[in-house]
Design a protein around this motif. Structure first.
Motif, PDB file in Angstrom:
ATOM      1  N   GLY A  12     -86.549 -14.833 -65.983  1.00 48.35           N
ATOM      2  CA  GLY A  12     -86.325 -15.921 -65.028  1.00 48.35           C
ATOM      3  C   GLY A  12     -87.008 -15.742 -63.686  1.00 48.35           C
ATOM      4  N   CYS A  13     -87.653 -14.589 -63.444  1.00 46.12           N
ATOM      5  CA  CYS A  13     -88.391 -14.409 -62.183  1.00 46.12           C
ATOM      6  C   CYS A  13     -89.661 -15.260 -62.165  1.00 46.12           C
ATOM      7  N   LEU A  14     -90.196 -15.572 -63.358  1.00 52.07           N
ATOM      8  CA  LEU A  14     -91.420 -16.376 -63.470  1.00 52.07           C
ATOM      9  C   LEU A  14     -92.498 -15.923 -62.487  1.00 52.07           C
ATOM     10  N   HIS A 277     -68.828 -15.826 -40.891  1.00 52.84           N
ATOM     11  CA  HIS A 277     -69.220 -14.759 -39.965  1.00 52.84           C
ATOM     12  C   HIS A 277     -70.728 -14.652 -39.814  1.00 52.84           C
ATOM     13  N   THR A 278     -71.451 -14.910 -40.921  1.00 53.40           N
ATOM     14  CA  THR A 278     -72.909 -14.763 -40.913  1.00 53.40           C
ATOM     15  C   THR A 278     -73.468 -15.706 -41.981  1.00 53.40           C
ATOM     16  N   LYS A 279     -74.719 -15.505 -42.356  1.00 51.43           N
ATOM     17  CA  LYS A 279     -75.279 -16.352 -43.433  1.00 51.43           C
ATOM     18  C   LYS A 279     -75.251 -15.570 -44.726  1.00 51.43           C
ATOM     19  N   PHE A 280     -74.737 -16.174 -45.779  1.00 52.80           N
ATOM     20  CA  PHE A 280     -74.665 -15.507 -47.074  1.00 52.80           C
ATOM     21  C   PHE A 280     -74.961 -16.491 -48.182  1.00 52.80           C
ATOM     22  N   THR A 281     -75.642 -16.030 -49.224  1.00 53.40           N
ATOM     23  CA  THR A 281     -75.918 -16.901 -50.379  1.00 53.40           C
ATOM     24  C   THR A 281     -75.604 -16.139 -51.665  1.00 53.40           C
ATOM     25  N   ILE A 282     -75.546 -16.860 -52.755  1.00 57.44           N
ATOM     26  CA  ILE A 282     -75.245 -16.233 -54.046  1.00 57.44           C
ATOM     27  C   ILE A 282     -76.026 -16.952 -55.146  1.00 57.44           C
ATOM     28  N   SER A 283     -76.563 -16.197 -56.079  1.00 54.41           N
ATOM     29  CA  SER A 283     -77.310 -16.807 -57.184  1.00 54.41           C
ATOM     30  C   SER A 283     -77.179 -15.959 -58.428  1.00 54.41           C
ATOM     31  N   ALA A 284     -77.380 -16.620 -59.563  1.00 57.38           N
ATOM     32  CA  ALA A 284     -77.318 -15.915 -60.853  1.00 57.38           C
ATOM     33  C   ALA A 284     -78.682 -15.320 -61.177  1.00 57.38           C
ATOM     34  N   MET A 285     -78.656 -14.160 -61.812  1.00 55.26           N
ATOM     35  CA  MET A 285     -79.893 -13.560 -62.327  1.00 55.26           C
ATOM     36  C   MET A 285     -80.129 -14.175 -63.702  1.00 55.26           C
ATOM     37  N   ARG A 286     -80.843 -15.281 -63.724  1.00 54.31           N
ATOM     38  CA  ARG A 286     -81.076 -15.947 -65.011  1.00 54.31           C
ATOM     39  C   ARG A 286     -82.058 -15.131 -65.848  1.00 54.31           C
ATOM     40  N   GLY A 287     -81.713 -14.920 -67.105  1.00 49.92           N
ATOM     41  CA  GLY A 287     -82.467 -13.983 -67.936  1.00 49.92           C
ATOM     42  C   GLY A 287     -83.655 -14.597 -68.636  1.00 49.92           C
ATOM     43  N   HIS A 288     -83.379 -15.493 -69.600  1.00 46.03           N
ATOM     44  CA  HIS A 288     -84.487 -16.051 -70.368  1.00 46.03           C
ATOM     45  C   HIS A 288     -85.380 -16.884 -69.477  1.00 46.03           C
ATOM     46  N   TYR A 289     -86.628 -16.789 -69.751  1.00 50.75           N
ATOM     47  CA  TYR A 289     -87.719 -17.501 -69.081  1.00 50.75           C
ATOM     48  C   TYR A 289     -87.315 -18.856 -68.451  1.00 50.75           C
ATOM     49  N   ASN A 290     -87.062 -19.875 -69.286  1.00 48.51           N
ATOM     50  CA  ASN A 290     -86.806 -21.214 -68.744  1.00 48.51           C
ATOM     51  C   ASN A 290     -85.384 -21.663 -69.062  1.00 48.51           C
ATOM     52  N   VAL A 291     -84.440 -20.734 -69.047  1.00 43.76           N
ATOM     53  CA  VAL A 291     -83.058 -21.139 -69.338  1.00 43.76           C
ATOM     54  C   VAL A 291     -82.527 -22.039 -68.217  1.00 43.76           C
ATOM     55  N   TYR A 292     -82.960 -21.765 -66.977  1.00 40.78           N
ATOM     56  CA  TYR A 292     -82.552 -22.632 -65.868  1.00 40.78           C
ATOM     57  C   TYR A 292     -83.044 -24.063 -66.127  1.00 40.78           C
ATOM     58  N   GLY A 293     -84.277 -24.162 -66.658  1.00 41.08           N
ATOM     59  CA  GLY A 293     -84.842 -25.480 -66.951  1.00 41.08           C
ATOM     60  C   GLY A 293     -84.050 -26.207 -68.019  1.00 41.08           C
ATOM     61  N   SER A 294     -83.538 -25.464 -69.016  1.00 42.15           N
ATOM     62  CA  SER A 294     -82.769 -26.152 -70.062  1.00 42.15           C
ATOM     63  C   SER A 294     -81.516 -26.777 -69.450  1.00 42.15           C
ATOM     64  N   ASN A 295     -80.902 -26.096 -68.478  1.00 46.86           N
ATOM     65  CA  ASN A 295     -79.739 -26.693 -67.796  1.00 46.86           C
ATOM     66  C   ASN A 295     -80.154 -27.908 -66.960  1.00 46.86           C
ATOM     67  N   GLU A 296     -81.297 -27.775 -66.275  1.00 50.63           N
ATOM     68  CA  GLU A 296     -81.763 -28.890 -65.434  1.00 50.63           C
ATOM     69  C   GLU A 296     -82.080 -30.127 -66.277  1.00 50.63           C
ATOM     70  N   VAL A 297     -82.885 -29.916 -67.330  1.00 51.86           N
ATOM     71  CA  VAL A 297     -83.319 -31.054 -68.150  1.00 51.86           C
ATOM     72  C   VAL A 297     -82.105 -31.719 -68.799  1.00 51.86           C
ATOM     73  N   ASN A 298     -81.204 -30.889 -69.365  1.00 52.16           N
ATOM     74  CA  ASN A 298     -80.000 -31.463 -69.975  1.00 52.16           C
ATOM     75  C   ASN A 298     -79.180 -32.234 -68.958  1.00 52.16           C
ATOM     76  N   THR A 299     -79.074 -31.693 -67.755  1.00 48.23           N
ATOM     77  CA  THR A 299     -78.234 -32.350 -66.749  1.00 48.23           C
ATOM     78  C   THR A 299     -78.841 -33.661 -66.287  1.00 48.23           C
ATOM     79  N   TRP A 300     -80.162 -33.643 -66.018  1.00 49.11           N
ATOM     80  CA  TRP A 300     -80.692 -34.930 -65.535  1.00 49.11           C
ATOM     81  C   TRP A 300     -80.835 -35.963 -66.633  1.00 49.11           C
ATOM     82  N   MET A 301     -80.794 -35.523 -67.908  1.00 48.14           N
ATOM     83  CA  MET A 301     -80.865 -36.524 -68.983  1.00 48.14           C
ATOM     84  C   MET A 301     -79.499 -36.966 -69.491  1.00 48.14           C
TER      85      MET A 301
END
Ligand code: SF4
Length: 429
Positions: A12-14, A277-301
């Motif tokens: 997922g670092c692409l 107190h300060t600025k903080f963020t959080i994100s998942a370490m997505r593993g498979h190459y375009n798994v994030y894309g599969s969630n995006e495409v499914n969600t927008w469709m």
């Protein structure tokens, strides 16, 4: 020929700074990629053409025959499952959703067995995230929780955190602290400034304790929480509160352990507390190459990120019911199309027993564990190597990937589009 700025199609670092040297239609050298990425680019042993199971043997068939077989299989099934999708491009995922809708099937992607619970938590409380570039340039504190990037995302550390330069950090290596939280001392823990070793299943309790300390309720914390001393918890909470910009990256060690999506919800709420107190963020370490894309495409469709069931004629989503593992374990589906994943390598035995009993078509460049369960396998171009398209990085940034060589294999999108055209024709659409 040297192709510059190619995008690595493995994790997922692409990474988009890869140089690939191609000679006589083969990749002969790869620069900048880690071992995992290099192996992917140099991969050999592809299937030469589509194969059909014939008893205990395989026979060669044409691409047209294989596509016709797959289309007929999906058309005649009452409850087809279309699974995988994380190893392919958005353009192919898009055709997959149309196909599932046409045959009133279930479409699910690999996130239902990886970061699915993370998405459920995000649906409940939101996602205070940011891009990898922001972390690289601003974060002076990075926490890896239940993730081991040295093994799973090797260049995450060199491009964005531990070993990366930071535009707003004078001396990033000195100024950026790294904390690792895990149940065992991993390779990443060895290069951390602080390692918090928790007892298995203790993540939720440790997150709750950190939240209490950040809220100023230290006196409520027992001497140890899930094996972590109060002193260390206070030290970690103070490091977080005094950081200028903190980033949490969590892996399956948090999202797939006891507590599941409640762990992630608690982690997101810790990040919200810290942001007072300060600025903080959080994100998942997505593993498979375009798994994030599969969630995006499914969600927008369809409105939903995974496990979408079209049997009612509309998109229906209920993780635990409409997800691939559950449908297979209940022996519900009567045909399966597998694209860009290898469920036989990961699914429970009960699911595989059912997969062995139903017709299965797989689109994959290589023979893999799922090949043993297939009736037909269609070898396709490797997305990001001999097929171009769009993939989403783990931080949600879509990246156009390049084709670095031509092999003549059709892309997933080409094969699926032809399958879909046959199915539309049969349905009179
Ligand atoms: Fe490829 Fe991931 Fe390695 Fe980057 S970190 S080169 S994307 S495998």
């Amino acid at each position: 020929m040297i192709v510059k700025d190619a995008v690595c199609p493995f994790c997922g670092c692409l990474c988009d700074d890869i140089e690939v040297e191609v000679e006589e239609g083969r990749v002969v050298a790869v620069t900048n990629a880690c071992e995992l990425g290099t192996t992917k680019f140099m991969g050999e042993n592809r299937l030469k053409g589509p194969i059909l199971r014939d008893g205990d043997e395989w026979m060669d068939i044409s691409c047209d025959e294989a596509i016709r077989y797959a289309a007929d299989m999906l058309l005649s099934a009452e409850r087809p499952l279309l699974y995988g999708w994380s190893g392919t491009h958005g353009e192919a995922q898009c055709v997959g959703v149309h196909m599932a809708e046409l045959v009133r099937g279930v479409i699910d992607n690999t996130s239902s067995v990886c970061h699915g619970p993370s998405i459920l938590a995000i649906q409940e409380v939101g996602h205070p995230g940011c891009t990898l570039g922001v972390v690289k340039n601003r974060a002076d504190l990075v926490i890896y929780w239940g993730s081991n990037p040295i093994d799973a995302h090797p260049r995450h550390l060199s491009r964005y955190t531990r070993y990366a330069e930071g535009f707003f950090l004078e001396n990033a290596f000195r100024d950026r602290k790294v904390i690792v939280v895990d149940v065992r001392k991993t390779e990443t823990a060895n290069i951390a400034d602080e390692f918090v070793q928790i007892k298995p299943g203790g993540d939720y309790a440790v997150l709750s304790a950190l939240r209490a300390i950040v809220q100023g309720k230290t006196e409520t914390i027992p001497r140890t929480v899930a094996g972590v001393t109060r002193e260390q918890l206070v030290r970690v909470a103070n490091l977080c509160k005094t950081a200028k910009f903190g980033a949490v990256y969590f892996g399956l060690g948090l999202t797939m352990t006891r507590g599941k999506y409640k762990n992630i919800r608690n982690a997101i709420e810790l990040v919200s507390e810290l942001s007072r107190h300060t600025k903080f963020t959080i994100s998942a370490m997505r593993g498979h190459y375009n798994v994030y894309g599969s969630n995006e495409v499914n969600t927008w469709m369809t409105g939903y990120p995974f496990g979408i069931d079209f049997s009612r004629g509309i998109a229906f989503y209920n993780p635990g019911e409409t997800t691939a593992v559950d449908i297979l374990a209940r022996k519900e589906c009567d045909a399966a199309l597998i694209v860009g994943s290898d469920p036989a390598a990961h699914f429970p035995r009960k699911c595989l027993e059912h997969l062995a009993d139903i017709p299965v078509v797989q689109l994959d460049p290589y023979p893999n564990a799922t090949t043993a369960f297939c009736n037909v396998q269609i070898p396709v171009a490797v997305t990001g190597i001999d097929a171009e398209g769009t993939a989403y990085r783990m931080d949600g940034v879509p990246i156009r990937t390049r084709r670095v060589l031509s092999t003549g294999y059709p892309s997933d999108r080409d094969v699926l589009s032809r399958m879909y055209a046959l199915m539309q024709e049969a349905k009179g659409r």
